[in-house]
Design an enzyme around this catalytic site. Structure first.
Site, PDB file in Angstrom:
ATOM      1  N   ASP A   1     -10.122  -0.879   6.546  1.00 43.45           N
ATOM      2  CA  ASP A   1     -11.669  -1.244   5.975  1.00 43.45           C
ATOM      3  C   ASP A   1     -11.712  -2.529   5.482  1.00 43.45           C
ATOM      4  OD1 ASP A   1     -12.173   1.574   7.061  1.00 43.45           O
ATOM      5  OD2 ASP A   1     -12.038   2.571   4.939  1.00 43.45           O
TER       6      ASP A   1
ATOM      7  N   GLN B   1       0.672  -0.952   0.020  1.00 42.78           N
ATOM      8  CA  GLN B   1       0.070   0.011   0.084  1.00 42.78           C
ATOM      9  C   GLN B   1       0.965   1.335   0.111  1.00 42.78           C
ATOM     10  OE1 GLN B   1      -2.204  -0.747   3.732  1.00 42.78           O
ATOM     11  NE2 GLN B   1      -0.342  -1.376   4.399  1.00 42.78           N
TER      12      GLN B   1
ATOM     13  N   ASP C   1      -7.320  -5.240  14.601  1.00 41.26           N
ATOM     14  CA  ASP C   1      -7.091  -3.944  14.729  1.00 41.26           C
ATOM     15  C   ASP C   1      -6.704  -3.726  13.020  1.00 41.26           C
ATOM     16  OD1 ASP C   1      -6.507  -1.097  14.367  1.00 41.26           O
ATOM     17  OD2 ASP C   1      -4.682  -1.156  15.780  1.00 41.26           O
TER      18      ASP C   1
ATOM     19  N   PRO D   1      -6.827  -6.797   1.028  1.00 40.79           N
ATOM     20  CA  PRO D   1      -6.400  -7.880   2.235  1.00 40.79           C
ATOM     21  C   PRO D   1      -7.277  -8.122   3.207  1.00 40.79           C
ATOM     22  CG  PRO D   1      -4.739  -6.353   1.836  1.00 40.79           C
ATOM     23  CD  PRO D   1      -6.095  -5.809   0.982  1.00 40.79           C
TER      24      PRO D   1
ATOM     25  N   ASP E   1       0.650   0.420  13.441  1.00 40.08           N
ATOM     26  CA  ASP E   1       1.274   1.598  14.329  1.00 40.08           C
ATOM     27  C   ASP E   1       1.602   1.136  15.468  1.00 40.08           C
ATOM     28  OD1 ASP E   1      -1.369   1.970  15.717  1.00 40.08           O
ATOM     29  OD2 ASP E   1      -1.932   2.135  13.634  1.00 40.08           O
TER      30      ASP E   1
ATOM     31  N   ASP F   1       0.728 -12.884   7.000  1.00 40.91           N
ATOM     32  CA  ASP F   1      -0.583 -12.675   7.013  1.00 40.91           C
ATOM     33  C   ASP F   1      -1.467 -12.935   8.171  1.00 40.91           C
ATOM     34  OD1 ASP F   1      -3.283 -12.918   6.069  1.00 40.91           O
ATOM     35  OD2 ASP F   1      -2.754 -14.562   4.828  1.00 40.91           O
ATOM     36  N   GLY F   2      -2.196 -12.410   8.762  1.00 43.28           N
ATOM     37  CA  GLY F   2      -2.933 -12.668   9.876  1.00 43.28           C
ATOM     38  C   GLY F   2      -3.825 -13.823   9.839  1.00 43.28           C
TER      39      GLY F   2
END
Ligand code: AG3
Length: 282
Positions: A162, A34, A159, A166, A89, A140-141
């Protein structure tokens, strides 16, 4: 979008936008996933956007990060093992690590660059990253949760961005079923669930997906977030085996760490459902 000294995030179909006056752009990069931009705003401190969408400002991120973590952690009797999906973050991680019962946190963020950029521009959010209980993984979660041993977490916090690209899979029943399996008895999953005003349908579909995945109780927390779409936001919690009503009120009152938004009254109030949602979620 940047124009005439203003940064704006416009919401297609909603006829509205949030704009912040910008002093300067501090960073702009295209990661493998991104576009990551950092601005210095006039009155909201530093701003991070991902693909043009507001993620964090210095001034108001405390509301979101506290509501993503403390209600779930003070509802669980003894949250020792926590998984954060996304959260690059590190603002949620910082709040989670304030709880001394927490012994181990895995944070699984897809894009390592988000964390590296946050370390540089949001050092206060990343202040706890060196805590020996914190384990940062960049992968990848969805896969992480699928592969996690059964019963390995007490609380899972999603967390995410939108529900597009992914992140879309993080709002679906298959993912929640994997979360249920990865949670220990009485475990809780909580995920950011967008704007009650703009995305009520999404909140409803999350409730259905969580119940469909066999969670016993589901509840949404409402809170203001003035730099996100509509200025009003939510997080939806679900619990494996017991109700979400009630929390460790004494522990909240006696907590040995500072919060700026969360307290016992906010916890109770945030669980009260606005009438239009209460009716649609029944
Ligand atoms: N999570 C992002 C919430 C989505 C905001 N959406 C938007 N601006 N359209 C934020 C990550 C904070 N840790």
């Amino acid at each position: 979008m940047e124009r005439d000294g203003w940064y704006s995030e416009e919401w297609a179909g909603q006829g509205s936008a949030i704009s912040l006056r910008i002093k300067e752009k501090l960073h702009d990069e295209q990661s493998p996933y991104q576009r990551i931009e950092i601005y210095e705003t006039e009155t909201f401190g530093t701003l991070m956007t991902l693909d043009g969408l507001v993620m964090v400002t210095d001034r108001d991120n405390f509301v979101y990060h506290e509501m993503m973590s403390h209600p779930a952690l003070f509802t669980h009797e003894k949250p020792e093992r926590v998984l954060i999906i996304g959260g690059g973050d590190c603002g949620t991680l910082r709040e989670v690590l304030k709880h001394e019962e927490v012994r181990h946190v895995d944070q699984v963020e897809l894009d390592e660059r988000v964390t590296r950029v946050a370390e540089r521009y949001f050092p206060e959010l990343c202040a706890a990253n060196a805590d020996p209980r914190a384990h940062l993984h960049f992968q990848d979660g969805i896969k992480w949760v699928k592969d996690a041993p059964a019963g390995s977490y007490d609380v899972i916090i999603v967390d995410s961005t939108d529900p597009v690209g992914p992140a879309a899979g993080l709002f679906g029943q298959a993912f929640y079923a994997d979360c249920l399996r990865a949670l220990a008895r009485d475990g809780i999953v909580v995920g950011q669930s967008e704007s009650p005003l703009f995305h009520a349908g999404l909140i409803k579909s999350m409730h259905e997906a969580l119940r469909g995945a066999n969670f016993l109780d589901v509840a949404t927390l409402y809170f203001p977030q003035c730099t996100y779409p509509s200025g009003w936001w939510s997080a939806t919690m679900a619990r494996r085996d017991t109700t979400l009503a009630g929390f460790r009120e004494e522990a909240v009152a006696e907590r040995d760490f500072a919060t700026r938004y969360y307290n016992d009254g906010i916890h109770r109030a945030a669980l009260a459902s606005p009438e239009f949602l209460f009716q649609s979620l029944l």
